[in-house]
Motif scaffolding. Structure first.
Motif, PDB file in Angstrom:
ATOM      1  N   TYR A  42     -51.740 -23.361  -0.203  1.00  0.00           N
ATOM      2  CA  TYR A  42     -52.705 -22.464  -0.832  1.00  0.00           C
ATOM      3  C   TYR A  42     -52.244 -21.037  -0.555  1.00  0.00           C
ATOM      4  CZ  TYR A  42     -56.151 -26.260  -1.417  1.00  0.00           C
ATOM      5  OH  TYR A  42     -56.819 -27.393  -1.784  1.00  0.00           O
ATOM      6  N   ARG A  43     -52.253 -20.212  -1.590  1.00  0.00           N
ATOM      7  CA  ARG A  43     -51.854 -18.808  -1.463  1.00  0.00           C
ATOM      8  C   ARG A  43     -53.085 -17.936  -1.676  1.00  0.00           C
ATOM      9  NH1 ARG A  43     -47.919 -21.653  -3.854  1.00  0.00           N
ATOM     10  NH2 ARG A  43     -45.868 -21.521  -2.902  1.00  0.00           N
ATOM     11  N   TYR A  44     -53.391 -17.118  -0.695  1.00  0.00           N
ATOM     12  CA  TYR A  44     -54.548 -16.236  -0.754  1.00  0.00           C
ATOM     13  C   TYR A  44     -54.072 -14.799  -0.859  1.00  0.00           C
ATOM     14  CZ  TYR A  44     -57.211 -20.238   0.900  1.00  0.00           C
ATOM     15  OH  TYR A  44     -57.790 -21.466   1.025  1.00  0.00           O
ATOM     16  N   THR A  45     -54.707 -14.031  -1.742  1.00  0.00           N
ATOM     17  CA  THR A  45     -54.413 -12.617  -1.904  1.00  0.00           C
ATOM     18  C   THR A  45     -55.727 -11.863  -2.085  1.00  0.00           C
ATOM     19  OG1 THR A  45     -52.309 -13.117  -2.979  1.00  0.00           O
ATOM     20  CG2 THR A  45     -53.180 -10.894  -3.280  1.00  0.00           C
ATOM     21  N   VAL A  46     -55.914 -10.821  -1.303  1.00  0.00           N
ATOM     22  CA  VAL A  46     -57.092  -9.975  -1.456  1.00  0.00           C
ATOM     23  C   VAL A  46     -56.863  -9.091  -2.674  1.00  0.00           C
ATOM     24  CG1 VAL A  46     -58.485  -8.148  -0.435  1.00  0.00           C
ATOM     25  CG2 VAL A  46     -57.612 -10.005   1.005  1.00  0.00           C
ATOM     26  N   ILE A  47     -57.773  -9.160  -3.636  1.00  0.00           N
ATOM     27  CA  ILE A  47     -57.621  -8.336  -4.839  1.00  0.00           C
ATOM     28  C   ILE A  47     -58.653  -7.207  -4.897  1.00  0.00           C
ATOM     29  CG2 ILE A  47     -56.493 -10.105  -6.213  1.00  0.00           C
ATOM     30  CD1 ILE A  47     -59.224 -10.686  -7.491  1.00  0.00           C
ATOM     31  N   GLY A  48     -59.546  -7.170  -3.930  1.00  0.00           N
ATOM     32  CA  GLY A  48     -60.538  -6.099  -3.877  1.00  0.00           C
ATOM     33  C   GLY A  48     -61.537  -6.354  -2.770  1.00  0.00           C
ATOM     34  N   LYS A  49     -62.315  -5.342  -2.466  1.00  0.00           N
ATOM     35  CA  LYS A  49     -63.331  -5.454  -1.424  1.00  0.00           C
ATOM     36  C   LYS A  49     -64.610  -4.824  -1.930  1.00  0.00           C
ATOM     37  CE  LYS A  49     -60.089  -5.176   2.413  1.00  0.00           C
ATOM     38  NZ  LYS A  49     -59.765  -4.497   3.668  1.00  0.00           N
ATOM     39  N   GLU A  50     -65.726  -5.371  -1.519  1.00  0.00           N
ATOM     40  CA  GLU A  50     -67.009  -4.763  -1.824  1.00  0.00           C
ATOM     41  C   GLU A  50     -67.972  -5.041  -0.697  1.00  0.00           C
ATOM     42  OE1 GLU A  50     -69.764  -7.126  -4.641  1.00  0.00           O
ATOM     43  OE2 GLU A  50     -67.738  -7.585  -5.338  1.00  0.00           O
ATOM     44  N   THR A  51     -68.949  -4.193  -0.532  1.00  0.00           N
ATOM     45  CA  THR A  51     -69.965  -4.364   0.493  1.00  0.00           C
ATOM     46  C   THR A  51     -71.159  -5.066  -0.129  1.00  0.00           C
ATOM     47  OG1 THR A  51     -69.239  -2.349   1.585  1.00  0.00           O
ATOM     48  CG2 THR A  51     -71.449  -3.153   2.134  1.00  0.00           C
ATOM     49  N   VAL A  52     -71.613  -6.117   0.521  1.00  0.00           N
ATOM     50  CA  VAL A  52     -72.740  -6.891   0.049  1.00  0.00           C
ATOM     51  C   VAL A  52     -73.921  -6.606   0.962  1.00  0.00           C
ATOM     52  CG1 VAL A  52     -73.622  -9.212  -0.379  1.00  0.00           C
ATOM     53  CG2 VAL A  52     -71.209  -8.680  -0.837  1.00  0.00           C
ATOM     54  N   GLU A  53     -75.070  -6.356   0.363  1.00  0.00           N
ATOM     55  CA  GLU A  53     -76.268  -6.106   1.149  1.00  0.00           C
ATOM     56  C   GLU A  53     -77.267  -7.230   0.896  1.00  0.00           C
ATOM     57  OE1 GLU A  53     -79.464  -2.533   2.006  1.00  0.00           O
ATOM     58  OE2 GLU A  53     -77.764  -2.176   0.693  1.00  0.00           O
ATOM     59  N   ASP A  54     -77.824  -7.760   1.978  1.00  0.00           N
ATOM     60  CA  ASP A  54     -78.871  -8.770   1.862  1.00  0.00           C
ATOM     61  C   ASP A  54     -79.965  -8.484   2.876  1.00  0.00           C
ATOM     62  OD1 ASP A  54     -77.973  -9.645   4.347  1.00  0.00           O
ATOM     63  OD2 ASP A  54     -77.055 -11.464   3.607  1.00  0.00           O
ATOM     64  N   ALA A  55     -80.860  -9.445   3.089  1.00  0.00           N
ATOM     65  CA  ALA A  55     -81.993  -9.240   3.987  1.00  0.00           C
ATOM     66  C   ALA A  55     -81.554  -8.977   5.428  1.00  0.00           C
ATOM     67  CB  ALA A  55     -82.915 -10.454   3.946  1.00  0.00           C
ATOM     68  N   HIS A  56     -80.330  -9.349   5.784  1.00  0.00           N
ATOM     69  CA  HIS A  56     -79.832  -9.181   7.137  1.00  0.00           C
ATOM     70  C   HIS A  56     -79.024  -7.901   7.319  1.00  0.00           C
ATOM     71  CE1 HIS A  56     -81.225 -13.188   7.981  1.00  0.00           C
ATOM     72  NE2 HIS A  56     -80.620 -13.605   6.908  1.00  0.00           N
ATOM     73  N   GLY A  57     -78.815  -7.176   6.264  1.00  0.00           N
ATOM     74  CA  GLY A  57     -78.051  -5.923   6.348  1.00  0.00           C
ATOM     75  C   GLY A  57     -76.840  -5.965   5.453  1.00  0.00           C
ATOM     76  N   LYS A  58     -75.850  -5.107   5.807  1.00  0.00           N
ATOM     77  CA  LYS A  58     -74.614  -5.029   5.017  1.00  0.00           C
ATOM     78  C   LYS A  58     -73.538  -5.877   5.628  1.00  0.00           C
ATOM     79  CE  LYS A  58     -75.405  -0.520   3.101  1.00  0.00           C
ATOM     80  NZ  LYS A  58     -74.892   0.784   2.833  1.00  0.00           N
TER      81      LYS A  58
END
Length: 190
Positions: free
Chosen positions: A174-190
């Motif tokens: 399996y080949r994994y590559t990060v193509i982007g990042k984002e911050t997710v916010e939910d009831a527990h925080g970011k």
């Protein structure tokens, strides 16, 4: 040494030089969505013992509109040891339930790293040979998720990982590559 062997040995060496944080026990529940519709409920957990062992479980069942089309469920379990803060599976079970092929699709794999093979003690009886370069790093469908989580936490942009794919009785890279990042916010925080 052949090029694939040299690359495999280099990948193994690079993999073992990274220091990973110790895994933490967890249990999560989430909703599987397909085409914008709720299709299933997934519960996943990691349990650690005091002798360095682990057990990862995953249970998937249809919910909502999906129950009109199927009643099949899937349970998977990975068991093994934590080595250098990463899972090293010794057993992987893939247990579908319901439907005409459930018994045929059942798998109960045993990892024998010293002998260089993974054997299905369940449905297929398959024996999968492991190249020396991947014996220490091969993962299963569940344990690979912990390696992925740890690798992302370390900031790895891309990496490869040998993974037992139970549905095909084979080990794939399996080949994994990060193509982007984002911050997710939910009831527990970011």
């Amino acid at each position: 040494m052949s090029l694939p062997r040299a690359l495999g040995a280099g990948l193994l060496l690079a993999h073992t030089l990274v220091v990973f944080a110790a895994p933490q026990a967890y249990e999560v529940e989430y909703t599987a969505v397909r085409s914008g519709l709720r299709a299933g409920r997934v519960v996943q957990s990691l349990v650690l013992d005091t002798q360095g062992g682990y057990r990862m479980d995953l249970h998937l069942e249809p919910t909502g509109i999906a129950t009109v089309f199927t009643s099949k469920t899937l349970t998977e379990r990975s068991e093994g040891q934590i080595v250098r803060n990463l899972p090293q599976p010794v057993r992987f079970e893939h247990r579908p339930e319901g439907g005409p092929k459930a018994a045929k699709d059942f798998r109960n794999f045993s990892f024998d790293r010293k002998a260089g093979r993974i054997t299905d003690l369940g449905g297929s009886g398959a024996a999968i040979a492991l190249a020396p370069a991947i014996r220490a790093t091969v993962q299963d469908d569940l344990s690979q998720m912990e390696v992925l989580r740890q690798s992302l936490a370390q900031g790895k942009g891309s990496f490869e990982l040998p993974v037992l794919y139970a549905g095909k009785d084979a080990v794939y890279t399996y080949r994994y590559t990060v193509i982007g990042k984002e911050t997710v916010e939910d009831a527990h925080g970011k």
